[in-house]
Write an enzyme that holds these catalytic residues in place. Sequence first.
Site, short mmCIF file in Angstrom:
data_model
loop_
_atom_site.label_atom_id
_atom_site.label_comp_id
_atom_site.label_asym_id
_atom_site.label_seq_id
_atom_site.Cartn_x
_atom_site.Cartn_y
_atom_site.Cartn_z
N ASN A 33 0.86 -1.18 0.00
CA ASN A 33 0.00 0.00 0.00
C ASN A 33 0.90 1.24 0.00
OD1 ASN A 33 -1.92 1.95 0.37
ND2 ASN A 33 -2.36 1.44 2.51
N TRP A 34 1.01 1.86 -1.17
CA TRP A 34 1.93 3.00 -1.29
C TRP A 34 1.30 4.32 -0.84
CZ3 TRP A 34 3.76 0.96 -6.72
CH2 TRP A 34 4.68 -0.06 -6.50
N LYS A 35 0.04 4.28 -0.49
CA LYS A 35 -0.66 5.46 0.01
C LYS A 35 -0.45 6.68 -0.90
CE LYS A 35 0.07 3.58 4.58
NZ LYS A 35 -0.08 3.74 6.00
N HIS B 27 -9.74 1.37 4.84
CA HIS B 27 -8.44 1.55 5.50
C HIS B 27 -8.60 2.52 6.66
CE1 HIS B 27 -4.30 2.74 6.19
NE2 HIS B 27 -3.95 1.59 5.61
N GLU C 221 -6.93 4.96 7.60
CA GLU C 221 -6.74 6.37 7.26
C GLU C 221 -8.01 6.94 6.61
OE1 GLU C 221 -3.07 5.69 5.19
OE2 GLU C 221 -2.13 5.24 7.12
N GLU D 22 -6.01 -4.66 10.74
CA GLU D 22 -4.99 -3.63 10.89
C GLU D 22 -5.29 -2.80 12.14
OE1 GLU D 22 -2.78 -2.64 7.09
OE2 GLU D 22 -4.59 -1.44 7.04
N GLY E 111 2.00 2.34 10.84
CA GLY E 111 3.01 3.39 10.76
C GLY E 111 3.70 3.72 12.07
N SER F 252 2.85 -2.10 10.66
CA SER F 252 4.30 -2.15 10.94
C SER F 252 4.93 -3.51 10.60
CB SER F 252 4.57 -1.76 12.39
OG SER F 252 4.22 -0.41 12.58
N GLY G 58 2.64 -1.10 4.47
CA GLY G 58 2.66 0.32 4.13
C GLY G 58 4.09 0.80 3.96
N GLY G 59 4.65 1.42 5.00
CA GLY G 59 5.98 2.03 4.94
C GLY G 59 7.05 1.18 4.29
C1 PEP Z 1 -1.05 0.25 6.03
O1 PEP Z 1 -1.11 1.44 5.73
O2 PEP Z 1 -1.94 -0.51 5.62
C2 PEP Z 1 0.05 -0.20 6.86
C3 PEP Z 1 -0.03 -1.41 7.34
O3 PEP Z 1 1.08 0.68 7.09
P1 PEP Z 1 2.48 0.35 7.81
O4 PEP Z 1 2.99 -0.95 7.25
O5 PEP Z 1 3.36 1.50 7.50
O6 PEP Z 1 2.19 0.20 9.27
#
Ligand code: PEP
Length: 258
Positions: free
Chosen positions: A10-12, A101, A103, A176, A182, A221, A242-243
């Site tokens: 997920n590059w957001k 999600h 966010e 999640e 994050g 994470s 994500g990150g």
């Molecule tokens: C996400 O945005 O779905 C996510 C899991 O982010 P991160 O891996 O950065 O926690």
Amino acid sequence: MKSKKLIAANWKQNGNYKLLSKLVDGIIKKQKLLKISNDILLLPPSPYLEFIYEKLKKSKSNKIISLGVQNISPYEEGAYTGEISINMINDFKCTYTLVGHSERRHIFKEDNQIIAMKVYQSLKARKKTIICVGETLKEYNKKLTKQVIQQQIKTAFSKSLNLITPNKKNIIIAYEPVWAIGSGKSASINDITNVHDFIRTKMNKIANDKSKSIKIIYGGSVNPKNTNSILKTPNVDGVLVGGASLNLKKFIDICCAI
Ligand code: PEP
């Protein structure tokens, strides 16, 4: 036979043409070189869907590396400025959608009802639909995790139970925890086990015999160090990253962790 895991990036709202080009080219190359057998899914920002699709097609990677959107409109078409409908997404050969999600829920204030409308739009258009659920830190501390997730799941399917299609494996639930996204602090294996078992039990009740086809993935994470133990946990069918997915080496290490 080892079952394939879903590894979703997920590059957001990150990257630009240059960075995403480099990332996609690198993933295509490494996938072939290392013969990665897990299913890879890329969720880029929407304006880049077409060029990424063309890259996947040109390299004949589009059967192994799938493409999805991070968000869709809850409405089919009309006067909804700034929204992207599922039919527009269809033109970019996306097979997956991501809805709910954290966010979207917390920054853009999407509630369970809006998410149910998006789930309906996505399933009606025959997309594999990733539905994100998860509790906030406050809810976690108050031991409300299961209550929150039960409500999120129940409402998400309220308009779409008849659209669950087992032979298409069209439902993926992503657990999640909001506090893990994050933050650098992933949920413990114990928490992941408990919540994924809970989701599996709930889905058995909601969807009966259709529920076996449903995948449950974890996000929050995820990194190259914790992926192996997360993916070895029963009822964990993949990870949403994500990150770490913005770093080629980290993402490939995650893809190869099991
Ligand atoms: C996400 O945005 O779905 C996510 C899991 O982010 P991160 O891996 O950065 O926690």
